[in-house]
Design a protein around this motif. Sequence first.
Motif, short mmCIF file in Angstrom:
data_model
loop_
_atom_site.label_atom_id
_atom_site.label_comp_id
_atom_site.label_asym_id
_atom_site.label_seq_id
_atom_site.Cartn_x
_atom_site.Cartn_y
_atom_site.Cartn_z
N GLY A 105 0.88 -1.10 0.17
CA GLY A 105 -0.28 -0.04 -0.28
C GLY A 105 0.78 1.03 -0.12
O GLY A 105 1.65 1.16 -0.80
N PRO A 106 0.41 2.08 0.85
CA PRO A 106 2.00 3.20 0.88
C PRO A 106 2.66 3.46 1.16
O PRO A 106 3.53 4.32 2.09
N SER A 150 5.24 8.92 2.64
CA SER A 150 5.86 10.62 3.01
C SER A 150 7.27 10.44 3.72
O SER A 150 7.74 12.02 3.46
N GLN A 151 7.59 10.13 3.70
CA GLN A 151 8.31 10.24 4.97
C GLN A 151 9.83 10.08 3.74
O GLN A 151 10.96 10.23 4.35
N ILE A 152 9.92 9.20 2.90
CA ILE A 152 11.10 8.67 1.70
C ILE A 152 11.43 10.06 1.06
O ILE A 152 12.21 10.58 0.26
N GLY A 153 9.42 10.27 0.41
CA GLY A 153 9.61 11.06 -0.65
C GLY A 153 9.32 10.84 -1.76
O GLY A 153 10.25 9.96 -2.04
N ALA A 154 8.70 11.43 -2.63
CA ALA A 154 8.42 10.30 -3.91
C ALA A 154 9.81 11.12 -4.95
O ALA A 154 9.44 10.46 -5.71
N GLU A 155 11.24 11.59 -4.94
CA GLU A 155 11.52 11.86 -5.58
C GLU A 155 12.81 10.60 -5.11
O GLU A 155 13.62 10.35 -5.95
N ASP A 189 14.50 9.45 7.71
CA ASP A 189 15.14 9.83 6.30
C ASP A 189 15.59 8.28 5.96
O ASP A 189 15.86 7.24 6.75
N VAL A 190 15.25 8.24 4.47
CA VAL A 190 15.68 6.94 3.19
C VAL A 190 17.04 7.75 2.86
O VAL A 190 17.14 7.90 2.06
#
Length: 291
Positions: free
Chosen positions: A181-182, A200-205, A227-228
């Motif tokens: 899922g998300p 949201s914690q990783i970021g779409a980029e 962060d990852v």
Amino acid sequence: MDIIGPIVIVKAAQTPKQGPNLNTSIPVSYLSLLELCPSKFSGINCENHTAMAGMAASFSISSASPILSRPSPLSSLSFSSKSFILPMRSLNRAPLSHRFPRIMAFSSNDIKVGSNIEVDGAPWRVIEFLHVKPGKGAAFVRTKMRNYLTGNTVEKTFRAGSTMSEAAIYKETKQFTYKDGPQYVFMDLTTFEETRVNESQIGAEKTKWLKEGMDCNLLLWNDRLFDVEIPITAKLTVVDVDPGLKGDTAQGGGTKPATLDTGAVVFVPLFVNVGDEIFVDTRTGQYMNRA
């Protein structure tokens, strides 16, 4: 028995035939006797044979002891009423300074690029710094920092020598296994524990480059994941692209959009076809070369 610090006074009872001096005192250590003659102690009675270095032990040497009746390394000892001291062998231990590392305070003078510090209860990473020593007034350190939690970048000045706290930032390397899922699921390959991270914690980029089996670094502060880090270079497969034409080469110039197996779209040279594996710079999203 006489005890002087960590030494032992051994009293040997001699017969008149063996010498005129009776009850001669020889201050020796138990370890010293073992070193001199380890196999000649059948006639020695050790009242505390478990004594270690630095502890006293009492020995009684009888006239019938083989240590006195046979030639041995101890026969070279001259018996005298004047005491002498043989030092105890000490244990080889590392100095306390090596076993217990010294904890040093962190100050603004220690700031450099990449330093992690806590300011106003948040972790920051120093990306630029400058130590300034004006002709008049106190020295100071001018910095440019990025907030780990929000990503905001600010400039801040610190008085030279001012004490501050280092941010306890640490990394855990885990493998991305699948998406649920998300959430993105990462596994510790040692303990096989799973960690779920929201998109949201990783970021779409970054998520557009994530591929199953990719090793990533999970960054934590005070046991809080914030962060990852993904690899700088990603090896991905082209799943959709316009077919290359005959004569297309790397020197021919020109690019075309290509869809990768993670869903990301990058521009690739004209000679790249479906099924090709390519390397992509995840920081810029640019094609690097074919695998």
